[in-house]
Design a protein around this motif. Structure first.
Motif, mmCIF file in Angstrom:
data_model
loop_
_atom_site.group_PDB
_atom_site.id
_atom_site.type_symbol
_atom_site.label_atom_id
_atom_site.label_comp_id
_atom_site.label_asym_id
_atom_site.label_seq_id
_atom_site.Cartn_x
_atom_site.Cartn_y
_atom_site.Cartn_z
ATOM 1 N N LEU A 1 0.830 -1.200 0.000
ATOM 2 C CA LEU A 1 0.000 0.000 0.000
ATOM 3 C C LEU A 1 0.869 1.258 0.000
ATOM 4 C CD1 LEU A 1 -2.796 1.301 0.168
ATOM 5 C CD2 LEU A 1 -2.632 1.082 2.659
ATOM 6 N N GLN A 2 1.890 1.275 0.846
ATOM 7 C CA GLN A 2 2.781 2.439 0.906
ATOM 8 C C GLN A 2 3.566 2.609 -0.396
ATOM 9 O OE1 GLN A 2 2.689 4.768 3.177
ATOM 10 N NE2 GLN A 2 1.125 3.609 4.260
ATOM 11 N N LEU A 3 3.994 1.513 -0.978
ATOM 12 C CA LEU A 3 4.701 1.594 -2.257
ATOM 13 C C LEU A 3 3.798 2.171 -3.342
ATOM 14 C CD1 LEU A 3 6.640 -1.794 -2.264
ATOM 15 C CD2 LEU A 3 7.669 0.489 -2.285
ATOM 16 N N TRP A 4 2.557 1.708 -3.374
ATOM 17 C CA TRP A 4 1.628 2.197 -4.390
ATOM 18 C C TRP A 4 1.354 3.689 -4.198
ATOM 19 C CZ3 TRP A 4 0.103 1.650 -9.018
ATOM 20 C CH2 TRP A 4 -1.054 2.289 -9.476
ATOM 21 N N ARG A 5 1.159 4.106 -2.941
ATOM 22 C CA ARG A 5 0.886 5.519 -2.658
ATOM 23 C C ARG A 5 2.039 6.425 -3.083
ATOM 24 N NH1 ARG A 5 -1.629 5.016 3.424
ATOM 25 N NH2 ARG A 5 -3.740 4.464 2.778
ATOM 26 N N SER A 6 3.253 5.936 -2.947
ATOM 27 C CA SER A 6 4.404 6.780 -3.251
ATOM 28 C C SER A 6 5.015 6.501 -4.623
ATOM 29 C CB SER A 6 5.467 6.630 -2.160
ATOM 30 O OG SER A 6 5.875 5.297 -2.038
ATOM 31 N N TYR A 7 4.474 5.555 -5.360
ATOM 32 C CA TYR A 7 5.031 5.150 -6.647
ATOM 33 C C TYR A 7 5.116 6.313 -7.639
ATOM 34 C CZ TYR A 7 5.593 2.532 -11.007
ATOM 35 O OH TYR A 7 6.044 2.060 -12.204
ATOM 36 N N ALA A 8 4.091 7.116 -7.715
ATOM 37 C CA ALA A 8 4.070 8.228 -8.668
ATOM 38 C C ALA A 8 5.116 9.291 -8.331
ATOM 39 C CB ALA A 8 2.685 8.858 -8.708
ATOM 40 N N HIS A 9 5.575 9.306 -7.090
ATOM 41 C CA HIS A 9 6.527 10.316 -6.637
ATOM 42 C C HIS A 9 7.980 9.847 -6.720
ATOM 43 C CE1 HIS A 9 3.088 12.594 -5.301
ATOM 44 N NE2 HIS A 9 2.678 11.546 -4.630
ATOM 45 N N PHE A 10 8.198 8.613 -7.159
ATOM 46 C CA PHE A 10 9.569 8.114 -7.288
ATOM 47 C C PHE A 10 10.284 8.917 -8.364
ATOM 48 C CE2 PHE A 10 12.579 5.096 -9.381
ATOM 49 C CZ PHE A 10 13.495 5.050 -8.347
ATOM 50 N N ARG A 11 11.398 9.550 -7.982
ATOM 51 C CA ARG A 11 12.099 10.458 -8.885
ATOM 52 C C ARG A 11 13.169 9.779 -9.723
ATOM 53 N NH1 ARG A 11 13.151 14.367 -4.050
ATOM 54 N NH2 ARG A 11 14.684 12.734 -3.829
ATOM 55 N N GLY A 12 13.588 8.604 -9.325
ATOM 56 C CA GLY A 12 14.617 7.909 -10.075
ATOM 57 C C GLY A 12 16.029 8.295 -9.679
ATOM 58 N N ASP A 13 16.174 8.930 -8.515
ATOM 59 C CA ASP A 13 17.506 9.300 -8.027
ATOM 60 C C ASP A 13 18.320 8.078 -7.605
ATOM 61 O OD1 ASP A 13 16.799 11.905 -8.451
ATOM 62 O OD2 ASP A 13 16.371 12.352 -6.354
ATOM 63 N N SER A 14 17.629 6.995 -7.303
ATOM 64 C CA SER A 14 18.291 5.753 -6.897
ATOM 65 C C SER A 14 17.673 4.610 -7.690
ATOM 66 C CB SER A 14 18.111 5.523 -5.396
ATOM 67 O OG SER A 14 16.731 5.371 -5.097
ATOM 68 N N ARG A 15 18.238 3.416 -7.498
ATOM 69 C CA ARG A 15 17.637 2.246 -8.156
ATOM 70 C C ARG A 15 16.273 1.991 -7.536
ATOM 71 N NH1 ARG A 15 22.348 -1.795 -7.295
ATOM 72 N NH2 ARG A 15 20.612 -2.836 -6.313
ATOM 73 N N ILE A 16 15.376 1.454 -8.322
ATOM 74 C CA ILE A 16 14.018 1.180 -7.840
ATOM 75 C C ILE A 16 14.049 0.199 -6.676
ATOM 76 C CG2 ILE A 16 13.475 -0.689 -9.456
ATOM 77 C CD1 ILE A 16 10.992 2.039 -8.680
ATOM 78 N N SER A 17 14.966 -0.751 -6.694
ATOM 79 C CA SER A 17 15.051 -1.723 -5.604
ATOM 80 C C SER A 17 15.488 -1.049 -4.298
ATOM 81 C CB SER A 17 16.011 -2.858 -5.967
ATOM 82 O OG SER A 17 17.302 -2.346 -6.234
ATOM 83 N N THR A 18 16.363 -0.074 -4.389
ATOM 84 C CA THR A 18 16.791 0.666 -3.196
ATOM 85 C C THR A 18 15.627 1.457 -2.629
ATOM 86 O OG1 THR A 18 19.008 0.866 -4.114
ATOM 87 C CG2 THR A 18 18.431 2.382 -2.332
ATOM 88 N N TRP A 19 14.897 2.104 -3.502
ATOM 89 C CA TRP A 19 13.716 2.867 -3.074
ATOM 90 C C TRP A 19 12.684 1.949 -2.425
ATOM 91 C CZ3 TRP A 19 8.771 2.342 -5.318
ATOM 92 C CH2 TRP A 19 7.816 3.252 -4.859
ATOM 93 N N MET A 20 12.425 0.790 -3.031
ATOM 94 C CA MET A 20 11.459 -0.157 -2.471
ATOM 95 C C MET A 20 11.909 -0.633 -1.096
ATOM 96 S SD MET A 20 10.322 -2.396 -5.782
ATOM 97 C CE MET A 20 9.044 -3.311 -4.934
ATOM 98 N N TYR A 21 13.198 -0.907 -0.941
ATOM 99 C CA TYR A 21 13.732 -1.351 0.343
ATOM 100 C C TYR A 21 13.537 -0.280 1.405
ATOM 101 C CZ TYR A 21 16.972 -3.110 3.852
ATOM 102 O OH TYR A 21 17.521 -3.554 5.023
ATOM 103 N N ARG A 22 13.799 0.975 1.072
ATOM 104 C CA ARG A 22 13.643 2.061 2.046
ATOM 105 C C ARG A 22 12.179 2.227 2.452
ATOM 106 N NH1 ARG A 22 17.082 2.914 5.410
ATOM 107 N NH2 ARG A 22 15.594 4.465 6.050
ATOM 108 N N VAL A 23 11.272 2.168 1.494
ATOM 109 C CA VAL A 23 9.846 2.280 1.805
ATOM 110 C C VAL A 23 9.422 1.115 2.696
ATOM 111 C CG1 VAL A 23 7.501 2.222 0.858
ATOM 112 C CG2 VAL A 23 9.259 3.625 -0.245
#
Length: 81
Positions: A44-66
């Protein structure tokens, strides 16, 4: 990107990187039910913030942090009760 395309891309990312989410769930939960609940909350949190992912890091890193932030927040809530 249409909403349908966004949904498909999100599902593909989750399927590709779900091991990251399971790893966090296993670290923070003892019971199977708690792991499933946390998994759903992380999705749920990933979906809510998915549109705001800027691409500054790898998607896997972003998913891990969320996932990690969601697990830590849940742990804090349970400790307060």
């Amino acid at each position: 990107m249409t909403e349908e395309m966004q949904k498909e891309a999100f599902v593909e990312l989750v399927e590709k990187n779900q091991g990251i989410i399971h790893k966090v769930c296993n670290m923070y939960c003892d019971s199977s039910q708690d792991r499933n609940d946390l998994f759903q909350e992380i999705l749920l949190q990933l979906w809510r913030s998915y549109a705001h992912f800027r691409g500054d890091s790898r998607i896997s890193t972003w998913m891990y942090r969320v996932a990690l932030n969601t697990a830590i927040s849940g742990l804090r809530k349970r400790k307060r009760r």
